[in-house]
Design a protein around this motif. Sequence first.
Motif, mmCIF file in Angstrom:
data_model
loop_
_atom_site.group_PDB
_atom_site.id
_atom_site.type_symbol
_atom_site.label_atom_id
_atom_site.label_comp_id
_atom_site.label_asym_id
_atom_site.label_seq_id
_atom_site.Cartn_x
_atom_site.Cartn_y
_atom_site.Cartn_z
ATOM 1 N N MET A 1 0.849 -1.176 0.000
ATOM 2 C CA MET A 1 0.000 0.000 0.000
ATOM 3 C C MET A 1 0.893 1.237 0.000
ATOM 4 S SD MET A 1 -2.815 -1.428 2.671
ATOM 5 C CE MET A 1 -1.615 -2.336 3.633
ATOM 6 N N SER A 2 0.550 2.184 -0.874
ATOM 7 C CA SER A 2 1.408 3.351 -0.992
ATOM 8 C C SER A 2 0.614 4.582 -1.428
ATOM 9 C CB SER A 2 2.524 3.083 -1.999
ATOM 10 O OG SER A 2 1.997 2.922 -3.292
ATOM 11 N N ILE A 3 1.217 5.744 -1.165
ATOM 12 C CA ILE A 3 0.655 7.022 -1.601
ATOM 13 C C ILE A 3 1.648 7.641 -2.568
ATOM 14 C CG2 ILE A 3 -0.018 9.347 -0.894
ATOM 15 C CD1 ILE A 3 -0.920 8.131 1.779
ATOM 16 N N SER A 4 1.133 8.062 -3.719
ATOM 17 C CA SER A 4 1.970 8.705 -4.728
ATOM 18 C C SER A 4 1.128 9.708 -5.502
ATOM 19 C CB SER A 4 2.576 7.661 -5.671
ATOM 20 O OG SER A 4 1.552 6.957 -6.345
ATOM 21 N N LYS A 5 1.801 10.477 -6.326
ATOM 22 C CA LYS A 5 1.110 11.474 -7.137
ATOM 23 C C LYS A 5 0.400 10.785 -8.305
ATOM 24 C CE LYS A 5 2.034 16.016 -9.063
ATOM 25 N NZ LYS A 5 3.044 17.043 -9.308
ATOM 26 N N ALA A 6 -0.867 11.105 -8.507
ATOM 27 C CA ALA A 6 -1.643 10.543 -9.613
ATOM 28 C C ALA A 6 -1.175 11.144 -10.936
ATOM 29 C CB ALA A 6 -3.129 10.816 -9.409
ATOM 30 N N THR A 7 -1.401 10.405 -12.001
ATOM 31 C CA THR A 7 -1.050 10.867 -13.342
ATOM 32 C C THR A 7 -2.297 10.789 -14.229
ATOM 33 O OG1 THR A 7 -0.448 8.688 -14.194
ATOM 34 C CG2 THR A 7 1.288 9.946 -13.059
ATOM 35 N N VAL A 8 -2.182 11.295 -15.436
ATOM 36 C CA VAL A 8 -3.320 11.301 -16.354
ATOM 37 C C VAL A 8 -3.829 9.881 -16.632
ATOM 38 C CG1 VAL A 8 -2.785 13.525 -17.411
ATOM 39 C CG2 VAL A 8 -1.849 11.444 -18.404
ATOM 40 N N THR A 9 -2.983 8.883 -16.525
ATOM 41 C CA THR A 9 -3.426 7.503 -16.764
ATOM 42 C C THR A 9 -4.373 7.004 -15.671
ATOM 43 O OG1 THR A 9 -1.489 6.554 -15.671
ATOM 44 C CG2 THR A 9 -1.342 6.909 -18.053
ATOM 45 N N ASP A 10 -4.452 7.734 -14.556
ATOM 46 C CA ASP A 10 -5.329 7.363 -13.447
ATOM 47 C C ASP A 10 -6.716 8.005 -13.535
ATOM 48 O OD1 ASP A 10 -3.300 5.876 -12.035
ATOM 49 O OD2 ASP A 10 -2.433 7.796 -11.412
ATOM 50 N N ILE B 1 -1.858 22.066 -9.236
ATOM 51 C CA ILE B 1 -2.711 21.059 -8.629
ATOM 52 C C ILE B 1 -2.006 19.704 -8.647
ATOM 53 C CG2 ILE B 1 -4.888 19.778 -8.849
ATOM 54 C CD1 ILE B 1 -6.090 22.314 -10.131
ATOM 55 N N SER B 2 -2.123 19.007 -7.530
ATOM 56 C CA SER B 2 -1.657 17.620 -7.454
ATOM 57 C C SER B 2 -2.776 16.795 -6.850
ATOM 58 C CB SER B 2 -0.415 17.499 -6.569
ATOM 59 O OG SER B 2 0.677 18.146 -7.162
ATOM 60 N N ILE B 3 -2.895 15.577 -7.297
ATOM 61 C CA ILE B 3 -3.811 14.626 -6.669
ATOM 62 C C ILE B 3 -2.958 13.469 -6.188
ATOM 63 C CG2 ILE B 3 -5.742 13.029 -7.017
ATOM 64 C CD1 ILE B 3 -6.881 15.028 -9.034
ATOM 65 N N LEU B 4 -3.003 13.237 -4.891
ATOM 66 C CA LEU B 4 -2.302 12.102 -4.322
ATOM 67 C C LEU B 4 -3.261 10.925 -4.315
ATOM 68 C CD1 LEU B 4 -0.495 13.751 -1.269
ATOM 69 C CD2 LEU B 4 0.321 13.502 -3.632
ATOM 70 N N LYS B 5 -2.746 9.759 -4.652
ATOM 71 C CA LYS B 5 -3.574 8.559 -4.686
ATOM 72 C C LYS B 5 -3.036 7.537 -3.691
ATOM 73 C CE LYS B 5 -0.948 6.450 -8.455
ATOM 74 N NZ LYS B 5 -0.983 5.842 -9.775
ATOM 75 N N TYR B 6 -3.954 6.794 -3.100
ATOM 76 C CA TYR B 6 -3.614 5.692 -2.206
ATOM 77 C C TYR B 6 -3.921 4.408 -2.964
ATOM 78 C CZ TYR B 6 -3.605 2.667 1.896
ATOM 79 O OH TYR B 6 -3.330 1.678 2.800
ATOM 80 N N VAL B 7 -2.910 3.576 -3.138
ATOM 81 C CA VAL B 7 -3.057 2.336 -3.895
ATOM 82 C C VAL B 7 -2.934 1.165 -2.924
ATOM 83 C CG1 VAL B 7 -2.111 0.944 -5.770
ATOM 84 C CG2 VAL B 7 -2.113 3.431 -5.952
ATOM 85 N N ASP B 8 -3.905 0.254 -2.979
ATOM 86 C CA ASP B 8 -3.875 -0.903 -2.075
ATOM 87 C C ASP B 8 -2.939 -1.984 -2.605
ATOM 88 O OD1 ASP B 8 -5.275 -2.349 -4.044
ATOM 89 O OD2 ASP B 8 -7.161 -2.374 -2.926
ATOM 90 N N ASN B 9 -2.833 -3.084 -1.884
ATOM 91 C CA ASN B 9 -1.890 -4.134 -2.265
ATOM 92 C C ASN B 9 -2.343 -4.935 -3.487
ATOM 93 O OD1 ASN B 9 -3.914 -5.614 -1.069
ATOM 94 N ND2 ASN B 9 -2.701 -6.252 0.684
ATOM 95 N N GLN B 10 -3.513 -4.603 -4.039
ATOM 96 C CA GLN B 10 -3.977 -5.220 -5.282
ATOM 97 C C GLN B 10 -3.910 -4.226 -6.451
ATOM 98 O OE1 GLN B 10 -7.867 -6.659 -4.231
ATOM 99 N NE2 GLN B 10 -7.047 -8.245 -2.893
ATOM 100 N N SER B 11 -3.156 -3.146 -6.240
ATOM 101 C CA SER B 11 -2.940 -2.097 -7.252
ATOM 102 C C SER B 11 -4.204 -1.333 -7.617
ATOM 103 C CB SER B 11 -2.294 -2.684 -8.519
ATOM 104 O OG SER B 11 -1.045 -3.243 -8.193
ATOM 105 N N ARG B 12 -5.178 -1.292 -6.711
ATOM 106 C CA ARG B 12 -6.398 -0.502 -6.930
ATOM 107 C C ARG B 12 -6.262 0.829 -6.194
ATOM 108 N NH1 ARG B 12 -10.885 -3.711 -4.271
ATOM 109 N NH2 ARG B 12 -9.184 -3.874 -2.812
ATOM 110 N N ILE B 13 -6.727 1.894 -6.834
ATOM 111 C CA ILE B 13 -6.755 3.191 -6.155
ATOM 112 C C ILE B 13 -7.983 3.186 -5.250
ATOM 113 C CG2 ILE B 13 -6.906 5.691 -6.414
ATOM 114 C CD1 ILE B 13 -5.665 5.361 -9.215
ATOM 115 N N THR B 14 -7.754 3.246 -3.939
ATOM 116 C CA THR B 14 -8.868 3.208 -2.987
ATOM 117 C C THR B 14 -9.004 4.522 -2.213
ATOM 118 O OG1 THR B 14 -7.466 2.137 -1.333
ATOM 119 C CG2 THR B 14 -8.802 0.704 -2.728
ATOM 120 N N GLY B 15 -8.134 5.492 -2.517
ATOM 121 C CA GLY B 15 -8.233 6.792 -1.881
ATOM 122 C C GLY B 15 -7.499 7.840 -2.682
#
Length: 170
Positions: A1-10, A57-71
């Motif tokens: 699980m990690s937090i990173s900056k979202a990109t246009v592909t998200d 503007i930045s959007i931070l995304k939280y990705v779970d251990n199944q590579s889904r954005i859940t936050g």
Amino acid sequence: MSISKATVTDTEELTALVNSAYRGETSKLGWTSESHLLDGQRVDDLMLLSYLQDENISILKYVDNQSRITGCVYLEIKGDKLYLGMLTVSPLEQGQGIGKKLLAAAEEYGQILGLTAIIITVITTRDELLAWYERHGYQKTGEIRPLPNDERFGIAKQHIDLFVMEKPIL
């Protein structure tokens, strides 16, 4: 699980996540639903894509251990402050600390940029949400704003005002 900056592909995954947390039947599974106050969407792909292409503007995304954005959380530089909005956690994942982690990541982001405070707006009738932010150090500034009259963010079922809240970045 990690937090990173979202990109246009998200874009599409983020749009689906945000709308599921704020509007419609799925949103009612969590405590962040606004469906009793607003109809329509919270965000669309074009709006989200424009956010992701804006240098302030930045959007931070939280990705779970199944590579889904859940936050995710929206962050916009406004002068020497950071505006925080659209703090979103999947209704199926709420109550697991994801929102707190995103809030902490936003504060760290503001520190890195050398900003002085984080500002947010919260619907005045959302007592549970106001209390949650207050527990995390946010205080009402005394300013109240009307909800923007823009159907891109939803269609109000009643008049809605927003408290402006602020937290210094230490």
